[in-house]
Design an enzyme around this catalytic site. Structure first.
Site, short mmCIF file in Angstrom:
data_model
loop_
_atom_site.label_atom_id
_atom_site.label_comp_id
_atom_site.label_asym_id
_atom_site.label_seq_id
_atom_site.Cartn_x
_atom_site.Cartn_y
_atom_site.Cartn_z
N TYR A 85 0.84 -1.21 0.00
CA TYR A 85 0.00 0.00 0.00
C TYR A 85 0.87 1.25 0.00
O TYR A 85 0.59 2.22 -0.69
CB TYR A 85 -0.94 0.02 1.21
CG TYR A 85 -1.94 1.16 1.10
CD1 TYR A 85 -3.16 0.96 0.44
CD2 TYR A 85 -1.66 2.42 1.61
CE1 TYR A 85 -4.07 2.00 0.29
CE2 TYR A 85 -2.57 3.47 1.46
CZ TYR A 85 -3.77 3.24 0.80
OH TYR A 85 -4.66 4.29 0.64
N PHE A 137 -6.14 22.16 -24.22
CA PHE A 137 -6.51 20.76 -24.37
C PHE A 137 -7.79 20.55 -23.57
O PHE A 137 -7.99 21.18 -22.54
CB PHE A 137 -5.40 19.82 -23.90
CG PHE A 137 -5.76 18.39 -24.15
CD1 PHE A 137 -5.76 17.90 -25.45
CD2 PHE A 137 -6.17 17.56 -23.13
CE1 PHE A 137 -6.17 16.60 -25.71
CE2 PHE A 137 -6.57 16.25 -23.38
CZ PHE A 137 -6.57 15.77 -24.68
N THR A 138 -8.64 19.65 -24.08
CA THR A 138 -10.00 19.51 -23.52
C THR A 138 -10.02 19.33 -22.00
O THR A 138 -10.62 20.14 -21.29
CB THR A 138 -10.69 18.30 -24.18
OG1 THR A 138 -9.81 17.17 -24.06
CG2 THR A 138 -10.97 18.56 -25.64
N ASP A 228 2.60 20.95 -19.72
CA ASP A 228 1.96 19.68 -20.04
C ASP A 228 2.98 18.89 -20.86
O ASP A 228 3.20 19.16 -22.03
CB ASP A 228 0.67 19.94 -20.84
CG ASP A 228 -0.12 18.67 -21.14
OD1 ASP A 228 0.49 17.59 -21.18
OD2 ASP A 228 -1.34 18.77 -21.33
N LYS A 271 0.65 8.47 -23.24
CA LYS A 271 1.11 8.91 -24.56
C LYS A 271 2.60 8.56 -24.68
O LYS A 271 2.94 7.40 -24.87
CB LYS A 271 0.86 10.41 -24.75
CG LYS A 271 -0.44 10.94 -24.17
CD LYS A 271 -1.68 10.45 -24.87
CE LYS A 271 -3.01 10.90 -24.28
NZ LYS A 271 -3.21 12.13 -23.64
N ARG A 395 -11.91 16.58 -33.89
CA ARG A 395 -11.27 17.64 -33.12
C ARG A 395 -11.68 18.96 -33.77
O ARG A 395 -10.95 19.56 -34.54
CB ARG A 395 -9.73 17.49 -33.14
CG ARG A 395 -9.22 16.54 -32.07
CD ARG A 395 -9.44 17.09 -30.68
NE ARG A 395 -9.04 16.19 -29.61
CZ ARG A 395 -9.85 15.75 -28.65
NH1 ARG A 395 -11.13 16.04 -28.65
NH2 ARG A 395 -9.38 15.01 -27.67
N PHE A 462 -17.95 15.83 -26.54
CA PHE A 462 -17.53 15.03 -27.70
C PHE A 462 -17.43 13.54 -27.38
O PHE A 462 -17.58 12.70 -28.26
CB PHE A 462 -16.20 15.53 -28.26
CG PHE A 462 -15.07 15.48 -27.28
CD1 PHE A 462 -14.88 16.51 -26.37
CD2 PHE A 462 -14.21 14.39 -27.22
CE1 PHE A 462 -13.86 16.46 -25.44
CE2 PHE A 462 -13.18 14.33 -26.30
CZ PHE A 462 -13.01 15.37 -25.40
C1 LIG Z 1 -4.34 12.97 -23.04
C2 LIG Z 1 -3.93 14.31 -22.66
C3 LIG Z 1 -4.20 14.84 -21.39
C4 LIG Z 1 -5.08 14.12 -20.38
O1 LIG Z 1 -4.53 12.93 -19.99
P1 LIG Z 1 -5.39 11.59 -19.64
O2 LIG Z 1 -4.32 10.61 -19.33
O3 LIG Z 1 -6.17 11.25 -20.86
O4 LIG Z 1 -6.25 11.91 -18.49
C5 LIG Z 1 -3.68 16.08 -21.09
N1 LIG Z 1 -2.99 16.79 -21.97
C6 LIG Z 1 -2.72 16.33 -23.21
C7 LIG Z 1 -1.93 17.16 -24.16
C8 LIG Z 1 -3.19 15.09 -23.59
O5 LIG Z 1 -2.96 14.65 -24.83
#
Ligand SMILES: *Cc1c(COP(=O)(O)O)cnc(C)c1O
Length: 470
Positions: A85, A137-138, A228, A271, A395, A462
């Protein structure tokens, strides 16, 4: 393959190709359902590719998020999961990988990127403050807005023009940013939300010169820069390729230098880092870290696991190391470009220059005979699925959502359909099949009608919106 062998081959053939720095050890069979079944599946999914069943998809280019193939080393690492844990050994491996390759001091794991976005937004934004960013970003913008922040786009104008060939279309327009700071006052700026590469602009990179200048400007006004870093490895590749003085630096060297100009970062490890789940948040400021470390317990889990299993932390630690290898990044980006090159040769409108993770079809130019509020990019995604079972993603106006003040749609300049390439998953032959299907959809464009949104969820619409053909 060593540089020497490549050179010798190149001399013999008169050219030098790239190839994947791996071979395939295990395969997953694919299947394509019939045109009638695809028609039925699409209607059931409300013309939204997010609502299709994966079983009904042939080549899945919905996203590069969590869809990468892990290496044999990563799978072996998963067997070494320490499922304690607290204080799992895998956490310390992850911490050390992030410190080594990204250079930040204090690390907090989260279940994925948006978990980290949530924490930093809650801690670093006061209600009514502005959050300038290089486009948006969304999930990032939504968490900023939920924390009371007001997003302001300060990306350079070139980013909004799909045909502009600026090499660093992700750059921040420092004049726009300074005008905002002067107009509102530095205390009204929560932080600068910088992303490398910029997903919504087509995977476009930020230059080292730009981040350096940004940091200087922000230091002058006492404003923090948070990054980011989700696709920052790919950003480093473009710096190596395009920016003077970086051709002889490794991806790893460029990555750590870039991060050094920022105060902290959040990551969707799904990613760049070659894992199916995971994320993290990192800062250099100790009091801020204390606050975040306290908050992560509320929303994600203890600060040494952040909603993940020990095995996930280990896969991430190994994935980070693999992701910064120059030959890996090169083959990754070159595969995306291979698809882009075919489409460009066939005069199909796509965002140029081709970015790091995806091809973006310029749906507005494909369907110039109907307006943006009939969802051209959503339409192209639906048509592509109908043609060949290939899944892509919208997009454009559907992803952009609504202005919380006026209630009207945001009308983004870019109306794009994204074909996102998972890392280490598909071959060049798959890319040929994809290109040919896009061409078939393009050739049929004049006969195609737009869509009408018949169900609209409140948040990130979306993902779950439903449409009908007009
Ligand atoms: C995918 C993404 C996020 C969010 O991450 P999740 O792992 O999907 O929650 C944030 N910023 C960018 C640029 C992304 O491509």
């Amino acid at each position: 393959m060593s540089e020497n062998i490549l050179q010798t081959m190149g001399q013999q053939l008169g050219r030098r190709s790239w190839a994947e720095p791996w071979k395939i050890k295990m395969v997953e069979p694919l299947r394509m359902i019939s045109r009638e079944e695809r028609e039925k599946a699409l209607i059931e999914a409300g013309y939204n590719t997010f609502l299709l069943k994966s079983e009904d998809v042939y080549i899945d280019l919905l996203t590069d998020s969590g869809t990468s193939a892990m290496s044999d080393r990563q799978w072996a690492g998963m067997m070494m999961g320490d499922e304690a844990y607290a204080g799992s050994r895998n956490f310390y491996n992850l911490e050390s990988a992030i410190q080594t390759y990204y250079g930040y001091k204090y690390i907090i794991p989260t279940h994925q990127g948006r978990g980290a976005e949530h924490l930093i937004s809650q801690v670093a934004i006061k209600s009514g403050q502005y959050v300038p960013g290089n486009m948006y970003f969304t999930t990032t913008r939504l968490h900023q807005e939920l924390a009371g922040g007001i997003f302001v786009d300060v990306i350079i104008d070139e980013a909004h023009d799909s045909q502009n060939s600026h090499p660093f279309k992700g750059n921040v327009d420092l004049d726009k940013l300074e005008a905002l700071i002067k107009r509102e006052g530095a205390e009204k700026i929560a932080y600068v939300s910088l992303a490398g590469t910029v997903n919504m602009a087509g995977g476009q990179p930020v230059s080292m010169a730009n981040v350096k200048a940004l940091r200087e400007l922000c230091d002058h006004y006492g404003i923090k820069v948070y990054l980011d870093v989700t696709r920052m490895v790919e950003n480093a590749f473009f710096i190596q390729e395009r920016e003077e003085g970086y051709a002889d630096k490794t991806i790893a060297e460029i990555l750590i230098e870039f991060c050094s100009y920022t105060h902290g970062a959040w990551m969707s490890a799904k990613k760049d880092s070659l894992v199916n789940i995971g994320g993290w948040l990192a800062v250099n400021d100790e009091p801020l870290f204390e606050e975040l470390r306290n908050l992560v317990v509320v929303f994600e889990g203890l600060h040494t696991y952040g909603g993940l299993a020990g095995r996930d932390l280990e896969a991430m630690a190994i994935g980070i190391t693999e992701s910064v290898q120059d030959d890996h990044v090169r083959s990754r980006v070159e595969q995306v470009r291979y698809l882009g090159k075919l489409l460009t040769e066939w005069d199909i409108p796509i965002v140029q220059p081709v970015g790091g993770h995806a091809i973006f079809l310029d749906a507005r130019r494909i369907y110039s005979h109907f307006p943006q509020n009939q969802f051209p990019a959503q339409t192209a995604a639906a048509e592509l699925y109908l043609d060949s079972g290939i899944r892509s993603m919208e997009r454009g106006i559907a992803s952009a959502g609504r202005d919380p003040k006026t209630g009207d749609h945001y009308y983004p300049k870019l109306e794009l359909t994204r074909l996102t390439i998972p890392r280490r998953v598909y071959t060049q032959a798959h890319m040929d099949v994809v290109a040919e299907s896009v061409r078939a959809v393009y050739d049929d464009r004049e006969k195609t009608l737009g869509l009408n949104m018949v169900y609209e969820p409140k948040y990130l619409r979306f993902f779950q919106a439903r449409f009908e053909r007009l």
